[in-house]
Scaffold this motif. Structure first.
Motif, mmCIF file in Angstrom:
data_model
loop_
_atom_site.group_PDB
_atom_site.id
_atom_site.type_symbol
_atom_site.label_atom_id
_atom_site.label_comp_id
_atom_site.label_asym_id
_atom_site.label_seq_id
_atom_site.Cartn_x
_atom_site.Cartn_y
_atom_site.Cartn_z
ATOM 1 N N THR A 98 0.845 -1.202 0.000
ATOM 2 C CA THR A 98 0.000 0.000 0.000
ATOM 3 C C THR A 98 0.873 1.243 0.000
ATOM 4 O OG1 THR A 98 -0.112 -0.026 2.422
ATOM 5 C CG2 THR A 98 -1.866 -1.172 1.227
ATOM 6 N N ASP A 99 0.257 2.373 -0.352
ATOM 7 C CA ASP A 99 1.012 3.627 -0.334
ATOM 8 C C ASP A 99 0.940 4.262 1.054
ATOM 9 O OD1 ASP A 99 -1.456 4.868 -0.087
ATOM 10 O OD2 ASP A 99 -1.515 5.583 -2.163
ATOM 11 N N ALA A 100 1.490 5.455 1.178
ATOM 12 C CA ALA A 100 1.555 6.119 2.485
ATOM 13 C C ALA A 100 0.184 6.395 3.073
ATOM 14 C CB ALA A 100 2.342 7.430 2.352
ATOM 15 N N ASP A 101 -0.842 6.467 2.203
ATOM 16 C CA ASP A 101 -2.209 6.719 2.679
ATOM 17 C C ASP A 101 -3.008 5.437 2.856
ATOM 18 O OD1 ASP A 101 -1.868 9.518 2.662
ATOM 19 O OD2 ASP A 101 -2.192 9.563 0.490
ATOM 20 N N GLY A 102 -2.329 4.312 2.741
ATOM 21 C CA GLY A 102 -2.991 3.034 2.938
ATOM 22 C C GLY A 102 -3.757 2.524 1.734
ATOM 23 N N ARG A 103 -3.587 3.163 0.593
ATOM 24 C CA ARG A 103 -4.293 2.735 -0.612
ATOM 25 C C ARG A 103 -3.560 1.573 -1.295
ATOM 26 N NH1 ARG A 103 -4.845 8.778 -2.964
ATOM 27 N NH2 ARG A 103 -2.624 8.554 -2.508
ATOM 28 N N PHE A 104 -4.323 0.664 -1.848
ATOM 29 C CA PHE A 104 -3.783 -0.531 -2.492
ATOM 30 C C PHE A 104 -2.906 -0.161 -3.681
ATOM 31 C CE2 PHE A 104 -4.001 -3.755 -5.831
ATOM 32 C CZ PHE A 104 -3.638 -4.910 -5.150
ATOM 33 N N VAL A 105 -1.730 -0.765 -3.745
ATOM 34 C CA VAL A 105 -0.823 -0.578 -4.879
ATOM 35 C C VAL A 105 -0.703 -1.870 -5.678
ATOM 36 C CG1 VAL A 105 1.555 -0.081 -5.587
ATOM 37 C CG2 VAL A 105 0.478 1.244 -3.743
ATOM 38 N N ALA A 106 -0.404 -2.962 -4.998
ATOM 39 C CA ALA A 106 -0.222 -4.235 -5.694
ATOM 40 C C ALA A 106 -0.210 -5.376 -4.685
ATOM 41 C CB ALA A 106 1.073 -4.241 -6.491
ATOM 42 N N ARG A 107 -0.531 -6.566 -5.181
ATOM 43 C CA ARG A 107 -0.353 -7.792 -4.417
ATOM 44 C C ARG A 107 0.702 -8.604 -5.158
ATOM 45 N NH1 ARG A 107 -2.988 -12.854 -4.566
ATOM 46 N NH2 ARG A 107 -4.477 -12.030 -6.072
ATOM 47 N N ARG A 153 2.392 -1.624 -13.205
ATOM 48 C CA ARG A 153 2.298 -2.207 -11.865
ATOM 49 C C ARG A 153 3.675 -2.305 -11.241
ATOM 50 N NH1 ARG A 153 2.642 -7.567 -10.350
ATOM 51 N NH2 ARG A 153 1.517 -8.189 -8.468
ATOM 52 N N GLU A 154 4.664 -2.739 -12.007
ATOM 53 C CA GLU A 154 6.026 -2.830 -11.481
ATOM 54 C C GLU A 154 6.548 -1.450 -11.094
ATOM 55 O OE1 GLU A 154 10.510 -4.173 -12.944
ATOM 56 O OE2 GLU A 154 8.734 -5.065 -13.895
ATOM 57 N N ASP A 155 6.269 -0.443 -11.915
ATOM 58 C CA ASP A 155 6.695 0.928 -11.593
ATOM 59 C C ASP A 155 6.052 1.398 -10.288
ATOM 60 O OD1 ASP A 155 8.236 1.006 -13.866
ATOM 61 O OD2 ASP A 155 6.785 2.153 -15.057
ATOM 62 N N ALA A 156 4.769 1.019 -10.097
ATOM 63 C CA ALA A 156 4.074 1.427 -8.873
ATOM 64 C C ALA A 156 4.708 0.781 -7.647
ATOM 65 C CB ALA A 156 2.592 1.062 -8.966
ATOM 66 N N VAL A 157 5.099 -0.508 -7.780
ATOM 67 C CA VAL A 157 5.765 -1.204 -6.677
ATOM 68 C C VAL A 157 7.096 -0.542 -6.370
ATOM 69 C CG1 VAL A 157 6.864 -3.377 -6.002
ATOM 70 C CG2 VAL A 157 4.602 -3.405 -7.076
ATOM 71 N N ARG A 158 7.863 -0.260 -7.408
ATOM 72 C CA ARG A 158 9.158 0.401 -7.197
ATOM 73 C C ARG A 158 8.969 1.802 -6.607
ATOM 74 N NH1 ARG A 158 13.232 -2.543 -9.291
ATOM 75 N NH2 ARG A 158 12.737 -4.096 -10.910
ATOM 76 N N GLY A 159 7.840 2.420 -6.927
ATOM 77 C CA GLY A 159 7.555 3.735 -6.366
ATOM 78 C C GLY A 159 7.354 3.704 -4.862
ATOM 79 N N GLN A 160 7.029 2.522 -4.323
ATOM 80 C CA GLN A 160 6.888 2.371 -2.876
ATOM 81 C C GLN A 160 8.172 1.839 -2.235
ATOM 82 O OE1 GLN A 160 4.176 3.576 -1.377
ATOM 83 N NE2 GLN A 160 3.631 4.170 -3.476
ATOM 84 N N MET A 161 9.277 1.976 -2.977
ATOM 85 C CA MET A 161 10.606 1.598 -2.487
ATOM 86 C C MET A 161 10.725 0.086 -2.267
ATOM 87 S SD MET A 161 11.897 4.590 -2.534
ATOM 88 C CE MET A 161 13.433 4.576 -1.630
ATOM 89 N N PHE A 162 10.258 -0.670 -3.256
ATOM 90 C CA PHE A 162 10.445 -2.117 -3.302
ATOM 91 C C PHE A 162 11.080 -2.476 -4.633
ATOM 92 C CE2 PHE A 162 7.222 -2.142 0.004
ATOM 93 C CZ PHE A 162 7.526 -3.269 0.773
ATOM 94 N N ILE A 178 1.188 -6.438 -21.096
ATOM 95 C CA ILE A 178 2.586 -6.089 -20.847
ATOM 96 C C ILE A 178 2.686 -4.667 -20.308
ATOM 97 C CG2 ILE A 178 4.840 -5.743 -21.930
ATOM 98 C CD1 ILE A 178 4.086 -7.966 -23.885
ATOM 99 N N THR A 179 1.918 -3.745 -20.918
ATOM 100 C CA THR A 179 1.912 -2.356 -20.447
ATOM 101 C C THR A 179 1.387 -2.274 -19.023
ATOM 102 O OG1 THR A 179 1.598 -1.521 -22.698
ATOM 103 C CG2 THR A 179 1.017 -0.047 -20.875
ATOM 104 N N SER A 180 0.303 -2.998 -18.736
ATOM 105 C CA SER A 180 -0.281 -2.993 -17.402
ATOM 106 C C SER A 180 0.702 -3.512 -16.367
ATOM 107 C CB SER A 180 -1.555 -3.842 -17.395
ATOM 108 O OG SER A 180 -2.089 -3.945 -16.104
ATOM 109 N N GLU A 181 1.418 -4.595 -16.714
ATOM 110 C CA GLU A 181 2.390 -5.156 -15.784
ATOM 111 C C GLU A 181 3.559 -4.204 -15.560
ATOM 112 O OE1 GLU A 181 2.464 -8.039 -13.883
ATOM 113 O OE2 GLU A 181 0.337 -7.961 -14.392
ATOM 114 N N LYS A 182 3.954 -3.487 -16.603
ATOM 115 C CA LYS A 182 5.053 -2.513 -16.457
ATOM 116 C C LYS A 182 4.626 -1.384 -15.521
ATOM 117 C CE LYS A 182 9.074 -0.665 -17.408
ATOM 118 N NZ LYS A 182 8.974 0.558 -16.618
#
Length: 329
Positions: free
Chosen positions: A228-237, A277-286, A271-275
């Motif tokens: 989740t992000d800093a506000d507790g919103r879902f980012v990815a599983r 999603r990966e960017d969003a995960v990396r945006g949360q410092m993972f 493929i675009t959706s997965e990219k």
């Protein structure tokens, strides 16, 4: 042809020679149909429609073979081992699906003949037997333990994780129930496979990936972790997460990019959706490592594992250097 299809549908995918004779197809006509590619002979006296058979998965073909064998052998046997697992809808990996396994109920000794393995063993009617679509099969619990005892750890993990996910069985429950089978050859391997299994693993590829992680001594990850992000919103599983190192792992199978892709008319959309999603995960410092079926092959698995380990250490270096740990309690 309508009569033929009706018989095949009623049987559950096959037709016997005597049934073909009954609806007007003599042996010469059957041979012509086989040569013409209309029928396929899958066992002695057992036929299927080639057009249907060619579209089926190996597991579905095995289930049809099993039905034909059980009909021929009658009530003196019960489907067991990986045959029972397949009929029960469990995932089966690494098994010989050309061979049907049954356990005798008449106390006679086991044997192998014509693509069928007859097992000898004690079967408790009140605990071990159930009926699926009119077929007598061993219970899910017993099918798992039987399959695990005669399989590799990896194959055992596939069927056990599937039973946990689909039938709600727990590892402790299976291990306790399996104590009566401790004298079986392979029982220790079965227990190891069950202990390593997890019902949160959603696909065969994910189970095989966890086996690879264990085999190559990578720390066991969290499964299906929600980021989740800093506000507790879902980012990815994510499939696999090493929280301490802030690293994730994803198995990319056919369901995302191949014939089961929901965006088959536009493969690039997934493929675009997965990219993203990966960017969003990396945006949360993972960090993230990805691998597919090819990465699980024996000759490259060590390299895949080494790549994951390097990714874990890279994420540890990048994302945990200034991390603050807050003690709870």
């Amino acid at each position: 042809m309508d009569d033929l299809r009706l018989v095949i549908d009623v049987n559950g995918g096959y037709v016997m020679r005597h049934q073909l004779n009954d609806i007007g197809h003599d042996d010469a006509a059957i041979r012509r149909a086989v040569r013409a590619g209309v029928l396929r002979r899958v066992r002695h006296g057992t036929y299927v429609l080639e057009s249907t058979w060619s579209q089926l998965s190996a597991t579905r073909r095995h289930c049809i073979l099993a039905r034909s064998v059980l009909e021929k052998l009658g009530p003196g046997v019960v489907a067991s081992h990986h045959t029972a697992a397949a009929l029960l809808g469990l995932d089966v990996y690494g098994a010989d699906l050309g061979t049907v396994h049954v356990t005798r109920l008449d106390g006679r000794s086991g044997r192998r003949e014509a693509g069928v393995v007859h097992h000898h063993g004690t079967v408790l009617p009140d605990e071990d037997l159930q009926t699926i679509d009119g077929l007598l099969v061993v219970s899910s619990m017993r099918a798992v333990f039987e399959t695990c005892s005669q399989s590799s750890v990896e194959s055992g993990m596939v069927v056990a994780s599937s039973a946990m996910r689909e039938h709600g069985l727990g590892a402790d429950e299976m291990l306790d129930a399996g104590r009566r089978f401790d004298h079986w050859l392979g029982s220790r391997r079965a227990r190891l496979a069950i202990r390593l299994s997890d019902g949160r693993l959603e696909t065969v590829g994910e189970v095989r990936s966890l086996h690879m992680i264990w085999r190559h001594k990578i720390p066991r990850p969290e499964l299906q972790h929600v980021i989740t992000d800093a506000d507790g919103r879902f980012v990815a599983r994510t499939d696999f997460t090493w929280l301490e190192a802030r690293h994730t792992g994803e198995f990319d199978g056919l369901s995302k990019y191949g014939r089961l892709n929901p965006d088959r008319t536009d493969p690039g959309a997934t493929i675009t959706s997965e990219k993203l999603r990966e960017d969003a995960v990396r945006g949360q410092m993972f960090g993230m490592s990805r691998w597919g079926w090819d990465g699980l092959e024996d000759d490259v698995q060590a390299e895949t594992a080494a790549t994951i380990e390097r990714g874990i250490e890279r994420s540890r270096s990048l994302y945990t250097r200034n991390a603050t740990t807050i003690a709870l309690g």
